[in-house]
Design a protein around this motif. Sequence first.
Motif, PDB file in Angstrom:
ATOM      1  N   ASP A   5       0.831  -1.209   0.000  1.00 16.03           N
ATOM      2  CA  ASP A   5       0.000   0.000   0.000  1.00 16.03           C
ATOM      3  C   ASP A   5       0.865   1.259   0.000  1.00 16.03           C
ATOM      4  O   ASP A   5       0.522   2.264  -0.637  1.00 16.03           O
ATOM      5  CB  ASP A   5      -0.924   0.007   1.226  1.00 16.03           C
ATOM      6  CG  ASP A   5      -2.042  -1.024   1.120  1.00 16.03           C
ATOM      7  OD1 ASP A   5      -2.310  -1.485  -0.016  1.00 16.03           O
ATOM      8  OD2 ASP A   5      -2.639  -1.356   2.160  1.00 16.03           O
ATOM      9  N   SER A  46       3.589   1.614  -1.421  1.00  9.97           N
ATOM     10  CA  SER A  46       4.313   1.715  -2.696  1.00  9.97           C
ATOM     11  C   SER A  46       3.378   1.896  -3.886  1.00  9.97           C
ATOM     12  O   SER A  46       3.760   1.619  -5.027  1.00  9.97           O
ATOM     13  CB  SER A  46       5.173   0.458  -2.888  1.00  9.97           C
ATOM     14  OG  SER A  46       5.994   0.216  -1.778  1.00  9.97           O
ATOM     15  N   GLU A  47       2.155   2.356  -3.613  1.00 10.46           N
ATOM     16  CA  GLU A  47       1.167   2.522  -4.689  1.00 10.46           C
ATOM     17  C   GLU A  47       1.656   3.455  -5.795  1.00 10.46           C
ATOM     18  O   GLU A  47       1.261   3.320  -6.954  1.00 10.46           O
ATOM     19  CB  GLU A  47      -0.148   3.047  -4.114  1.00 10.46           C
ATOM     20  CG  GLU A  47      -0.956   1.999  -3.375  1.00 10.46           C
ATOM     21  CD  GLU A  47      -2.255   2.552  -2.826  1.00 10.46           C
ATOM     22  OE1 GLU A  47      -3.162   1.752  -2.548  1.00 10.46           O
ATOM     23  OE2 GLU A  47      -2.369   3.798  -2.685  1.00 10.46           O
ATOM     24  N   ASN A  48       2.525   4.386  -5.437  1.00  8.48           N
ATOM     25  CA  ASN A  48       3.010   5.331  -6.442  1.00  8.48           C
ATOM     26  C   ASN A  48       3.863   4.662  -7.519  1.00  8.48           C
ATOM     27  O   ASN A  48       4.138   5.256  -8.570  1.00  8.48           O
ATOM     28  CB  ASN A  48       3.841   6.434  -5.775  1.00  8.48           C
ATOM     29  CG  ASN A  48       5.060   5.884  -5.059  1.00  8.48           C
ATOM     30  OD1 ASN A  48       4.956   4.989  -4.226  1.00  8.48           O
ATOM     31  ND2 ASN A  48       6.228   6.424  -5.370  1.00  8.48           N
ATOM     32  N   LEU A  49       4.251   3.410  -7.275  1.00  6.00           N
ATOM     33  CA  LEU A  49       5.041   2.680  -8.272  1.00  6.00           C
ATOM     34  C   LEU A  49       4.171   1.974  -9.297  1.00  6.00           C
ATOM     35  O   LEU A  49       4.687   1.308 -10.193  1.00  6.00           O
ATOM     36  CB  LEU A  49       5.942   1.645  -7.566  1.00  6.00           C
ATOM     37  CG  LEU A  49       6.990   2.205  -6.607  1.00  6.00           C
ATOM     38  CD1 LEU A  49       7.780   1.070  -5.955  1.00  6.00           C
ATOM     39  CD2 LEU A  49       7.935   3.148  -7.336  1.00  6.00           C
ATOM     40  N   GLY A  50       2.867   2.114  -9.154  1.00 10.84           N
ATOM     41  CA  GLY A  50       1.944   1.526 -10.132  1.00 10.84           C
ATOM     42  C   GLY A  50       2.003   0.009 -10.136  1.00 10.84           C
ATOM     43  O   GLY A  50       1.875  -0.631  -9.095  1.00 10.84           O
ATOM     44  N   LYS A  51       2.228  -0.570 -11.306  1.00 10.92           N
ATOM     45  CA  LYS A  51       2.251  -2.025 -11.440  1.00 10.92           C
ATOM     46  C   LYS A  51       3.426  -2.658 -10.692  1.00 10.92           C
ATOM     47  O   LYS A  51       3.447  -3.861 -10.460  1.00 10.92           O
ATOM     48  CB  LYS A  51       2.325  -2.421 -12.911  1.00 10.92           C
ATOM     49  CG  LYS A  51       1.054  -2.102 -13.699  1.00 10.92           C
ATOM     50  CD  LYS A  51       1.174  -2.576 -15.126  1.00 10.92           C
ATOM     51  CE  LYS A  51      -0.113  -2.285 -15.907  1.00 10.92           C
ATOM     52  NZ  LYS A  51      -0.016  -2.740 -17.334  1.00 10.92           N
ATOM     53  N   ALA A  82       4.266  -1.909  -7.622  1.00 15.27           N
ATOM     54  CA  ALA A  82       4.072  -1.679  -6.190  1.00 15.27           C
ATOM     55  C   ALA A  82       4.518  -2.879  -5.355  1.00 15.27           C
ATOM     56  O   ALA A  82       4.784  -2.756  -4.162  1.00 15.27           O
ATOM     57  CB  ALA A  82       2.604  -1.360  -5.900  1.00 15.27           C
TER      58      ALA A  82
END
Length: 258
Positions: free
Chosen positions: A58, A60-65, A67
């Motif tokens: 959660d 690391s959501e900014n990393l997209g796929k 994460a």
Amino acid sequence: MIIFWGLMIPFIGTTLGAACVLFVRNELHPLIQKVLLGFAAGVMVAASVWSLLIPAMDMSENLGKFAFAPAAIGFILGIGFLLALDRTIPHMHVGSEEIEGRPCVLNKSTMLVLAVTIHNIPEGISSGAVFAGLLTGNADVTVAGAFALAIGIALQNLPEGFIVSLPIRSEGKGRGKAFFNGAMSGIVEPVAGGITVLLAAYITPVLPYLLAFAAGAMIYVVVEELVPESAEGEHSNIGTIGFAAGFVLMMILDVALA
């Protein structure tokens, strides 16, 4: 004070478990030991998933796929860390006469305590990492969630403290010494947790990795030690029932208190 008591809760669990040696004369029945080992394994697996790996992804959501990347990397590093400790530190597990780690001249009681101490290091790091996230104001960490993890670890430390104290007593040591050694096997938890919290300002960028690292270390303990010991010999299904009970209880704690 909230963080102090949060870090102390797991150690209190170990101490209360070790205190049982003051009142119990005989060794723990093998079936009860299987249930307790399975219960501890279930709690650790559920805590690793709900309290550590999911929050790590959660965050690391900014990393997209991608994460999953911090969680995957941290998890593998945690496995490697415990593998290194397991190979390096001399220790002996309950019910075994085989010395693991490097050869040494330590007595059996000391090596039994070292075995549990190795288990407790990742638990201390995991509670410290969660409270560090709370201290730095991370939105994915709540007070209730942090205490749910601490309580869950304390619950699985209760049987752990008991299981390590009884063999020390059966070695001919006095009740007081068996209790002290069993309790001290858990002191590494608030120490490791405290160090992690003190480094909170520096670990914020790598918090997802650290949470997953703790999860990997805990899963190593489960797969390498707790599950095999709970499944040894006859009535291995008893350990499985204990695992299910521990897993469900920790899952309820984490979700209900989050």
